[in-house]
Design an enzyme around this catalytic site. Structure first.
Site, PDB file in Angstrom:
ATOM      1  CG  ASP A 113     -49.279  43.942  -7.248  1.00  0.00           C
ATOM      2  OD1 ASP A 113     -50.103  43.258  -7.852  1.00  0.00           O
ATOM      3  OD2 ASP A 113     -48.196  44.310  -7.722  1.00  0.00           O
TER       4      ASP A 113
ATOM      5  NE  ARG B 299     -44.652  44.359 -11.052  1.00  0.00           N
ATOM      6  CZ  ARG B 299     -44.821  45.587 -11.549  1.00  0.00           C
ATOM      7  NH1 ARG B 299     -43.815  46.242 -12.041  1.00  0.00           N
ATOM      8  NH2 ARG B 299     -46.012  46.163 -11.536  1.00  0.00           N
TER       9      ARG B 299
ATOM     10  N   GLY C 124     -81.137  40.622   8.206  1.00  0.00           N
ATOM     11  CA  GLY C 124     -80.339  41.535   9.035  1.00  0.00           C
ATOM     12  C   GLY C 124     -80.979  41.810  10.378  1.00  0.00           C
TER      13      GLY C 124
ATOM     14  NE  ARG D 112     -81.986  39.019  18.031  1.00  0.00           N
ATOM     15  CZ  ARG D 112     -81.241  37.947  18.259  1.00  0.00           C
ATOM     16  NH1 ARG D 112     -81.145  37.482  19.486  1.00  0.00           N
ATOM     17  NH2 ARG D 112     -80.609  37.335  17.304  1.00  0.00           N
TER      18      ARG D 112
HETATM   19  P1  ATP Z   1     -49.007  49.425 -11.599  1.00  0.00           P
HETATM   20  O1  ATP Z   1     -49.037  49.264 -10.111  1.00  0.00           O
HETATM   21  O2  ATP Z   1     -50.088  48.718 -12.288  1.00  0.00           O
HETATM   22  O3  ATP Z   1     -47.653  49.177 -12.220  1.00  0.00           O
HETATM   23  P2  ATP Z   1     -48.330  52.175 -11.897  1.00  0.00           P
HETATM   24  O4  ATP Z   1     -49.110  53.430 -11.804  1.00  0.00           O
HETATM   25  O5  ATP Z   1     -47.231  52.015 -10.928  1.00  0.00           O
HETATM   26  O6  ATP Z   1     -49.346  50.980 -11.861  1.00  0.00           O
HETATM   27  P3  ATP Z   1     -46.513  52.707 -14.060  1.00  0.00           P
HETATM   28  O7  ATP Z   1     -46.368  52.050 -15.400  1.00  0.00           O
HETATM   29  O8  ATP Z   1     -45.333  52.753 -13.172  1.00  0.00           O
HETATM   30  O9  ATP Z   1     -47.760  52.034 -13.390  1.00  0.00           O
HETATM   31  O10 ATP Z   1     -46.990  54.220 -14.297  1.00  0.00           O
HETATM   32  C1  ATP Z   1     -48.102  54.517 -15.118  1.00  0.00           C
HETATM   33  C2  ATP Z   1     -47.808  55.788 -15.916  1.00  0.00           C
HETATM   34  O11 ATP Z   1     -47.579  56.860 -15.005  1.00  0.00           O
HETATM   35  C3  ATP Z   1     -46.562  55.720 -16.770  1.00  0.00           C
HETATM   36  O12 ATP Z   1     -46.796  55.093 -18.009  1.00  0.00           O
HETATM   37  C4  ATP Z   1     -46.235  57.175 -16.928  1.00  0.00           C
HETATM   38  O13 ATP Z   1     -47.033  57.765 -17.911  1.00  0.00           O
HETATM   39  C5  ATP Z   1     -46.624  57.756 -15.580  1.00  0.00           C
HETATM   40  N1  ATP Z   1     -45.422  57.821 -14.731  1.00  0.00           N
HETATM   41  C6  ATP Z   1     -44.910  56.866 -13.933  1.00  0.00           C
HETATM   42  N2  ATP Z   1     -43.801  57.285 -13.313  1.00  0.00           N
HETATM   43  C7  ATP Z   1     -43.589  58.540 -13.734  1.00  0.00           C
HETATM   44  C8  ATP Z   1     -42.601  59.535 -13.485  1.00  0.00           C
HETATM   45  N3  ATP Z   1     -41.582  59.314 -12.640  1.00  0.00           N
HETATM   46  N4  ATP Z   1     -42.713  60.715 -14.113  1.00  0.00           N
HETATM   47  C9  ATP Z   1     -43.727  60.953 -14.944  1.00  0.00           C
HETATM   48  N5  ATP Z   1     -44.683  60.074 -15.225  1.00  0.00           N
HETATM   49  C10 ATP Z   1     -44.623  58.889 -14.652  1.00  0.00           C
END
Ligand code: ATP
Length: 810
Positions: free
Chosen positions: A206, A250, A620, A786
């Site tokens: 994203d 999102r 190039g 160049r």
């Molecule tokens: P995306 O942008 O694709 O959603 P993301 O890294 O934000 O990626 P999340 O599902 O939010 O995806 O987080 C991935 C994993 O990281 C979670 O399943 C969890 O294991 C861990 N995680 C996220 N937030 C926390 C937190 N506050 N504490 C501990 N572990 C976390």
């Protein structure tokens, strides 16, 4: 240092390149490298099976140990751990004595990550781990890491994953003391692993992370979206249909916005900026009025892009299905919805998603090596075309703050927290997508703008022209196409372009205006006469080194010809990226992607025949940008550039390197390898000569073939990056021309004197756009060869060769 890398959260293109870079650079820096399968879930589960390290040693490794400094280098040692197949097959099957069954934390070697560039997703697996969110889960994760002796972790994921990483690190001392109290680890282990080093890399399609301009995977997702829209465009136009596309995002509208700019959409909806409505009106009215206007002007198709998190001013979601109903009911358009969904994540990473993760992976290892208990956890980002480290939690907090600002309807704040390019792109989208009928400039401020392409065609030339024409229409200027460069000007091949006439130009490769290399000094007097005859008030030249040269001639010619006393802008567009002072020219990204596509196919063929070295020749001119960045993006073993040249000594070393490297390949696992050679690297050691030399010297170890990419590098369809950049830069050029035109109008007297700075080149320097007067540009140009006198990418050649293992082997 024992270093592990994991990928977490949603997968994104480029994650494999991160793992590859972290593993390779880690090994080069003397680390022992590990991967964690299935993200945090793998950390929590750990290893239930004992490690079986054995792989067959290359037959002559012991001989090599003696031959090379008497001791094995870390690379050679690491070659024992990888034959390149283990991680490709996630089933847990046995491979040459190694198994993944019951093992989530796996020691890996150099060749385990070979060829990973071309693969989408993440080969080491990712997961959303509920267990890691619990204290028990993190305790288990700590135990598993300590068991393997690992105390440095590189995490590639989105903001959730990075938050988890930071929490893990902050809790680490208490986790260690709990494990000690429970008797799970020894005093010695507790002391040795008292500090966990963490670094984050942002893998997210994203582009939703603050404090970095781009996230890993976002450029590839943009490629997928634009490919889809390009395909939809033809069917939409055939049936005169409207399409509403829902794209990911999102809390961040980057994909929708950039897709809108790159594909020439009619309308977009993004979370950060709900559609603005006039008092008493609704966004539905506004959208319908805009699209009705486009249809009345003659457009046969309508494209509306909706980010999945798009909102109206009252935070009500705007859904693609609803937009479709509005278009169908109010405008009677045959409307379809296309939800791109997971296709956006998939597929081969584009060039940028190979280069960025590689550079960031390198920085991540450096950050881990330098980490102390007192330094914060860093996130690796990119800003101003530079790889940067920012405090991880600050970046996460700022990312959350954007979502909070949207939630509080403070859209201005949300926009202010995006980078300037985001804002400019949004302004650019409105300026080029909408058919404005009011608010044109007063007559005395309107210009007759000559637009010309020069030099070889480059991706984005047409998109830049489209943006300029659309802007002209909005302001009331006359956009005059000069076909076929200065030759066409002398032949009076000049026509006014229209808003509708350029509609489809964003996605067109080549040069719609026609282009050549004729310079104005072919007949400067006659050129000036044409300027005068057509009453040009401003000139926009889109092209490479020739355009810069032409601008220089015209500016110098101002001494003799009053017709040249008009503002003149050069927008660099060349696949060679050889215009001085600008880090990127239009077309260079398209070309890099064309090179990557071609090299992926070539590499497949080279690998199929196992022990073949392909010498790939690139265009190039005398600038090695394309060859060098192409080599980095394809994992080439050697790169030859005109800047460095070639000689017998280097060739001898190269042959030696290839021989040793092929000798080190595991039995039956020899790899195809690539050498990229810029066409002008040497007049003596041509591609043919080098290929024959490798063939001759390779003996039984390797064979050699050549491939010349030639004009294919100009690329068919321009890349989304080039299209978006084209629109942004072109609009800046128009603003520049307007500003200087206005200033000239204010001069008293009949003969206007345009100042030298009114003939300038727009350059990308870091994230800033800088105008460089053409006379100043000369100081930075190597006119004979160049190209610029300096090249920001020069050091990349060393990295290419380091990643091939050369520095360790020789
Ligand atoms: P995306 O942008 O694709 O959603 P993301 O890294 O934000 O990626 P999340 O599902 O939010 O995806 O987080 C991935 C994993 O990281 C979670 O399943 C969890 O294991 C861990 N995680 C996220 N937030 C926390 C937190 N506050 N504490 C501990 N572990 C976390």
């Amino acid at each position: 240092m024992k270093l592990a890398v994991l990928t977490s959260g949603g997968d994104s293109a480029g994650m494999n390149a991160v793992v590859r870079a972290v593993v390779k650079i880690g090994i080069l820096r003397g680390c022992e490298t590990w991967i964690v399968r299935e993200g945090y879930e793998g950390l929590v589960r750990g290893n239930t099976q004992a490690h079986s390290l054995h792989t067959e040693l290359p037959a002559d490794l012991s001989a090599l140990k003696c031959a090379h400094r008497g001791v094995p280098t870390n690379l050679m040692e690491n070659l024992r751990f990888g034959d390149g197949d283990l991680l490709r097959d996630g089933t847990g099957d046995h491979h040459h004595g190694r198994t993944l069954k019951g093992r989530y934390i796996v020691r890996v070697g150099w060749d385990d990550v070979r060829g990973w560039f071309a693969e989408g997703g993440t080969l080491i697996g990712t997961a959303r781990s509920a267990a890691f969110r619990t204290p028990e889960g993190r305790l288990s994760a700590a135990r598993n890491l300590i068991k393997e002796g690992i105390d440095a972790l590189a995490v590639c994921g989105g903001d959730g994953s990075l938050t988890g990483a930071d929490l893990f690190r902050s809790e680490w001392p208490s986790l260690v003391s709990q494990l000690l109290t429970q008797g799970v680890i020894t005093e010695e282990q507790a002391e040795k692993h008292g500090h966990l080093k963490i670094v984050g890399l942002v893998g997210s399609i994203d582009n939703d992370m603050s404090m970095t301009d781009l996230t890993i995977g976002a450029p590839t997702a943009l490629h997928r979206i634009c490919e889809a829209i390009d395909n939809i465009n033809s069917t939409a136009a055939s049936h005169s249909r409207a399409f509403v596309l829902e794209v990911m995002g999102r809390h961040c509208g980057w994909l929708a916005l950039l897709a809108g700019v790159s594909s020439g959409a009619d309308f977009i909806f993004i979370p950060e900026r709900p559609p603005q409505t006039i008092p008493g009106g609704t966004w539905e009215d506004d959208m319908c009025e805009a699209i009705r206007g486009h249809r009345e002007a003659g457009k046969r198709k309508t494209i509306v892009i909706v980010a999945e998190g798009a909102l109206d001013e009252n935070l009500q979601p705007i859904r693609a299905e609803y937009v479709k109903e509005v278009l169908a009911e109010r405008l009677g358009l045959d409307t379809r919805v296309t939800t791109l969904g997971h296709t956006q994540r998939g597929g081969r990473p584009c060039a940028f998603d190979r280069i960025l993760p590689t550079l960031q992976g390198e920085e991540a290892v450096k950050a881990l090596l330098e980490a102390t208990p007192d330094t914060p956890s860093y996130m690796i980002g990119v800003r101003e075309n530079k790889i940067i480290r920012v405090p991880l939690m600050e970046a996460v907090a700022m990312t959350r703050a954007v979502a909070d600002a949207i939630g509080a309807k403070d859209f201005a704040k949300a926009m202010s927290m995006r980078d300037p390019e985001f804002y400019q792109s949004l302004e650019g989208f409105f300026a080029t997508s909408t058919l404005f009928k009011e608010k044109q400039l007063p007559h005395h401020r309107r210009m007759r703008v000559a637009i010309m392409h020069m030099g070889a065609p480059a991706g984005g030339m047409n998109a830049a022209t489209r943006a300029a024409v659309r802007y002209c229409t909005k302001q009331g200027h006359h956009p005059l196409a000069v076909h076929n460069g200065f030759r066409g000007l002398l032949d009076d091949n000049i026509h006014e372009l229209s808003w509708l006439g350029v509609d489809a130009w964003t996605s067109r490769g080549g040069s719609e205006l026609g282009t050549n290399r004729t310079l104005p000094d072919v007949d400067l007097g006659a050129v000036a006469a044409r300027f005068q005859e057509h009453n040009f008030h401003a000139l926009l030249m889109i092209g490479g080194f020739e355009a810069f040269n032409a601008l220089l001639i015209l500016e110098t010619g101002r001494k003799h010809y009053p017709a040249f006393h008009i503002p003149m802008a050069h927008l660099p567009a060349t696949i060679s990226n050889n215009v001085p002072m600008t880090e990127f020219s239009l077309g260079s990204d398209t070309s890099l992607n064309a090179l990557v596509d071609a090299c992926d196919s070539i590499k497949q063929s080279a690998s199929a025949s196992r022990n073949r070295v392909f010498v790939v020749e690139t265009q190039g001119g005398k600038c090695g940008y394309l060859a060098t960045m192409g080599a980095l993006a394809t994992g080439a073993s050697i790169v030859y550039t005109p800047e460095q040249g070639m000689n017998l000594d280097t060739l001898r070393q190269d042959v030696k390197f290839l021989k040793i490297r092929y000798g080190l390949d595991a039995k039956g696992k020899s790899e195809g390898r690539m050498v990229i050679r810029n066409e002008c690297s040497s007049t003596v050691y041509t591609t043919d000569v080098v290929t024959k030399m490798f063939k001759e010297e390779g003996g039984n170890l390797f064979d050699s073939r050549s491939a010349s990419l030639g004009h294919t590098l100009q690329g068919g369809v321009p890349s989304p990056m080039d299209r978006a950049r084209a629109a942004r830069l072109s609009l800046r050029c128009m603003a520049f021309l307007e500003e200087h035109h206005d200033a000239l109008q204010k001069q008293v007297g009949k003969v206007k004197q345009a100042p030298p700075e009114s003939a300038a080149v727009i350059t990308i320097q870091g994230s800033a756009l800088e105008w460089v007067p053409v006379q100043e540009m000369v100081q930075h140009a190597d006119m004979k060869n160049r190209r610029g006198k300096t090249a920001w990418w020069a050091e990349i050649k060393d990295l290419v060769e380091a990643l091939a293992g050369r520095s360790e082997i020789l």
